[in-house]
Design an enzyme around this catalytic site. Sequence first.
Site, short mmCIF file in Angstrom:
data_model
loop_
_atom_site.label_atom_id
_atom_site.label_comp_id
_atom_site.label_asym_id
_atom_site.label_seq_id
_atom_site.Cartn_x
_atom_site.Cartn_y
_atom_site.Cartn_z
N GLU A 1 0.83 -1.21 0.00
CA GLU A 1 0.00 0.00 0.00
C GLU A 1 0.86 1.26 0.00
O GLU A 1 0.54 2.24 -0.68
CB GLU A 1 -0.95 0.01 1.21
CG GLU A 1 -2.08 -1.00 1.12
CD GLU A 1 -3.01 -0.75 -0.05
OE1 GLU A 1 -3.09 0.40 -0.54
OE2 GLU A 1 -3.67 -1.70 -0.50
N CYS B 1 -26.04 0.73 -12.25
CA CYS B 1 -25.22 1.94 -12.29
C CYS B 1 -26.03 3.14 -12.78
O CYS B 1 -26.56 3.14 -13.90
CB CYS B 1 -24.02 1.71 -13.21
SG CYS B 1 -22.93 3.14 -13.35
N TYR C 1 -6.40 6.60 4.32
CA TYR C 1 -6.60 5.56 3.31
C TYR C 1 -5.79 4.30 3.64
O TYR C 1 -6.32 3.18 3.62
CB TYR C 1 -6.21 6.04 1.91
CG TYR C 1 -6.02 4.87 0.97
CD1 TYR C 1 -7.11 4.20 0.46
CD2 TYR C 1 -4.73 4.38 0.70
CE1 TYR C 1 -6.95 3.07 -0.34
CE2 TYR C 1 -4.57 3.25 -0.10
CZ TYR C 1 -5.68 2.61 -0.61
OH TYR C 1 -5.51 1.48 -1.37
N ASP D 1 -9.72 4.84 -2.54
CA ASP D 1 -8.63 5.34 -3.37
C ASP D 1 -9.22 5.91 -4.66
O ASP D 1 -10.44 6.03 -4.80
CB ASP D 1 -7.60 4.24 -3.65
CG ASP D 1 -8.13 3.16 -4.61
OD1 ASP D 1 -9.35 3.13 -4.90
OD2 ASP D 1 -7.31 2.35 -5.08
#
Length: 351
Positions: free
Chosen positions: A48, A217, A131, A149
Amino acid sequence: MRDSTEFDVSDTLLGWYDRHAREMPWRIGPVDRLAGVMPDPYRVWLSEVMLQQTTVAAVHDYFVRFTSRWPTVNSLAAAEDGQVMGEWAGLGYYARARNLLKCARVVAFEHDGRFPDNYDALLKLPGIGPYTAAAIAAIAFDRPETVLDGNVERVMARFYDIHAPLPGSKPTLKVKAAALTPARRPGDYAQAVMDLGATICTPKSPACGICPLCSSCSARAADTQAELPRKVTKKPKPTRLGHVYIAQRNDGAMLLERRPDKGLLGGMLGWPGSDWSDTPPECPPFPAQWQEIPGEVRHTFTHFHLILRIWATELPSGSAPNDLIVMDKHQFKPSDLPTVMRKAFDLWRGH
């Protein structure tokens, strides 16, 4: 309380991830995870940190080298700063490498080599922001944290057809992402959303026809997916100038300096040079017959472009002016230099 639509979305996405999860050297895939194999928090954390501002493709080989050389957080904590900075060279954003060592040493010496298993405790470690803390807590410890992110922001903006521009819309996007985060398999779910954004819900030309969330969506229904997420127009980057001085002795040794810990390229080896500004003065590190190398080095940092003029000189063997570092020709490795300094070396060598 999550409604039935949110349950359907997370279950659908997890089913897609089970079939299409990307293979990465730091990831425990869904099959192994289902069999009870737990991710190594050290490898999750390291990946990360490396992935910040960088692509998976760029990080892959760095991660493999790092974990081959330092397979545990304790071995990384015991490493010499220069060795770690040298291995990091080319990944950029060198403050991350300095914080990497600070964090490794805190975990090794204050937490008995074990990463904390929750968001609040992770957030207290050097170099770990919201994050990264959420990502480690979710992926390594299966905590139901909201991981946000750039990929997840894009998926949320399109899924909910949110037109408010980034970065101002981040809080709204996080609320939406939190609503979809399941209590079951939250680590796999976090990776599923990121994979969706990286492989299907891409910045340009999203592959809506094969997206598992296509039927739900909102942006797809409104035909606005190509416009999202909206972003505030960035100001153009300024251009700064600078001078770099490369000195080689007759015995092949190179003269370098260690940059200050704070600031750009902090703690890295590099060539002595001027400040980077609009009109930097020529400032050789010591008197010598300096000659300008034809051409220039161009490099772009996060907030500005840089153009460097390169000067070179030769010195007799045994010379060691000022407090510069004399690097024997057998010890000097261009790969240990940050990218911009390696570009300067390549221009000098080519000349």
